[in-house]
Enzyme design. Structure first.
Site, PDB file in Angstrom:
ATOM      1  N   GLU A  38       0.814  -1.211   0.000  1.00  7.37           N
ATOM      2  CA  GLU A  38       0.000   0.000   0.000  1.00  7.37           C
ATOM      3  C   GLU A  38       0.860   1.281   0.000  1.00  7.37           C
ATOM      4  OE1 GLU A  38      -3.387   0.649  -0.054  1.00  7.37           O
ATOM      5  OE2 GLU A  38      -2.892   2.773   0.162  1.00  7.37           O
ATOM      6  N   THR A  82      -5.972   1.346  -5.142  1.00  7.53           N
ATOM      7  CA  THR A  82      -5.491  -0.032  -4.965  1.00  7.53           C
ATOM      8  C   THR A  82      -6.217  -0.992  -5.899  1.00  7.53           C
ATOM      9  OG1 THR A  82      -5.018   0.408  -2.644  1.00  7.53           O
ATOM     10  CG2 THR A  82      -5.185  -1.899  -3.278  1.00  7.53           C
ATOM     11  N   HIS A 197      -1.241   3.502   4.838  1.00  8.60           N
ATOM     12  CA  HIS A 197      -2.324   4.128   4.071  1.00  8.60           C
ATOM     13  C   HIS A 197      -2.502   5.557   4.573  1.00  8.60           C
ATOM     14  CE1 HIS A 197      -6.290   4.953   2.470  1.00  8.60           C
ATOM     15  NE2 HIS A 197      -6.264   3.817   1.793  1.00  8.60           N
ATOM     16  N   ASP A 256       1.565  -0.181  -4.853  1.00  9.04           N
ATOM     17  CA  ASP A 256       0.322  -0.176  -5.640  1.00  9.04           C
ATOM     18  C   ASP A 256       0.002   1.175  -6.287  1.00  9.04           C
ATOM     19  OD1 ASP A 256      -0.496   1.066  -3.270  1.00  9.04           O
ATOM     20  OD2 ASP A 256      -2.197  -0.286  -2.915  1.00  9.04           O
ATOM     21  N   HIS A 257       0.325   2.255  -5.597  1.00 10.07           N
ATOM     22  CA  HIS A 257       0.053   3.590  -6.155  1.00 10.07           C
ATOM     23  C   HIS A 257       0.771   4.620  -5.288  1.00 10.07           C
ATOM     24  CE1 HIS A 257      -2.718   4.125  -2.818  1.00 10.07           C
ATOM     25  NE2 HIS A 257      -3.306   3.002  -3.148  1.00 10.07           N
TER      26      HIS A 257
END
Ligand code: GP9
Length: 428
Positions: A38, A82, A197, A256-257
């Site tokens: 994440e 995600t 996150h 993921d990003h």
């Protein structure tokens, strides 16, 4: 019927003369453990804060002979964050330009990695200690033919072991081991972490790196949260070794990003010791780490070529020695193949090629970040350039636009319904 046109585009521009890579089948029959990390961005890897490495374990993994580390690997997500990264990985298709494809087209037919692996005897699963319905995962995982989804209710979540978004990553990995150990092998298991996150809040007693000091509280807290992720992944490797699963598995770790948006550019420029974050820098910040760790392989290296999340499906299939269906539709390449399409299309229409970066219609030299002047259609040059305004980015830009449009059409039209995959239903 647009499918023949799409197939032709893919044959000519994506599959090109790809052939089989030297690593085809190197991990045949092995388990695949995929860690969807994440918000992990590339700029923290190998970097320091307060004189300390931010990700000591991941840094050591890069030096490990069993690891291929991709340092120019780009995230290609849109608004689905995600879930978009998952869509890219499983399908080698682009997510949508608006909304999250997991929500809007969760019931489509797909030819996704879990279904393909199932035909080769793999069991597939997703492990993620969050609400199962978030991002409409339950429906989409069914469409992509995952066998099992271990969501929040599969974990013991208490006040002590959770914070912010829920179960902390260390107990998440620890509690996941019983599922992994009892899984029929070979398996393909995706672990989606949660602690790193936004807004990157961490319990004090789990914080081992002091926050940064800037005007962005978000960036400040990002570093300790990333350090925690690094420790959690190190512990997970320890669990895998203790149980003996390590030797029989390929372990992939992929960011993921992005975690830090352009809203924090002032602080980001301060950390990166730059005057400002330029549009070119902004694209470069879309790099996320990719590790492919093959225990016992011994030939790993740092790979600099340009690559993206859309390349994961063909890469994993190749490593596992799985022949591709002749009708396969994909917009990514095997990362180890000699010949590749040579550019990564980002969801907003920007792209990165080996030589250039194009953002908001401006073309930059990828190595230097220098803006490249386009031919504004000088009379003298009209014999060579009939259209004017042409630059080295133009022809790639045209392909990028086509690729994104074709991928969208496949999703909007649910076109996989109409493709006859020869390897399905025992046809082969
Ligand atoms: C939520 C987790 C994070 O389940 O996957 O999703 P994000 O907000 O990063 O898309």
């Amino acid at each position: 019927n647009e499918l023949p046109e799409i197939q032709e585009f893919i044959d000519e521009n994506v599959k090109v003369e790809e052939g089989k890579s030297e690593l085809f089948g190197v991990a045949e029959g092995k388990n695949v453990i995929f860690i969807n990390a994440e918000s992990l961005q590339e700029f923290v890897i190998g970097n320091t804060l307060h004189g300390e490495e931010i990700t000591p374990f991941l840094n050591s993994l890069i030096k490990d002979d069993d690891t291929y580390y991709f340092e120019n690997f780009y995230e290609q997500t849109g608004q689905g964050n995600t879930s978009d990264s998952e869509f890219l990985v499983e399908n080698s298709l682009h997510p949508l330009s608006r909304g999250a494809v997991f929500f809007t087209h969760g019931g489509n037919d797909y030819h996704a990695l879990p279904g393909i692996l199932e035909e080769k005897g793999y069991t597939s699963s997703v492990l993620h200690a969050n609400n199962k319905s978030f991002w409409n995962r339950e429906q989409m995982y069914n469409s992509m033919e995952f066998d099992h989804f271990y969501g929040e209710e599969s974990y013991e979540v208490t006040e002590e072991n959770s914070f912010g978004w829920g179960l902390l990553d260390k107990p998440f990995f620890e509690q996941s081991m019983k599922y992994l150990e009892s899984m029929e092998q070979p398996f393909y298991s995706k672990f989606i972490t949660l602690t790193n996150h936004f807004p990157f809040d961490m319990p004090d007693d789990e914080t081992t790196l002091e926050p940064y000091d800037s005007n962005s509280n978000t960036l400040n807290k990002f570093f300790p949260a990333v350090r925690y992720m690094d420790e959690a992944i190190e512990e997970f490797f320890g669990h895998l070794k203790e149980t003996g699963l390590y030797e029989d598995s390929v372990i992939v770790i992929m960011g993921d990003h992005i975690g830090i948006s352009a809203n924090h550019n002032k602080a980001m420029a301060q950390y990166l010791d730059k005057e400002t974050i330029t549009p070119y820098d902004q694209v470069q910040l879309q790099r996320v780490p990719l590790f492919i760790h093959i225990p016992g392989h011994g030939e790993g290296e740092v790979v600099s070529k340009v690559s993206g999340q859309i390349d994961m499906k063909p890469t994993l299939m190749s490593l596992l020695g799985i022949e591709e269906d002749p009708n396969e539709i994909r917009f990514g390449n095997d990362l180890f193949a000699e010949e590749r399409k040579g550019y990564v299309a980002l969801r907003n229409g920007d792209f990165v090629s080996e030589d250039y970066i194009s953002t908001a219609g401006v073309c930059y030299d990828r190595e230097t970040g220098e803006e490249i002047e386009t031919d504004k259609g000088d009379a003298d040059e009209s014999a060579e350039s009939s259209s004017g305004n042409e630059g080295p980015c133009t022809s790639i830009q045209e392909k990028v636009e086509k690729e994104l449009a074709y991928s969208d059409n496949l999703v909007y039209g649910d076109l996989f319904r109409f493709i006859d995959f020869k390897t399905e239903d025992g046809d082969e």
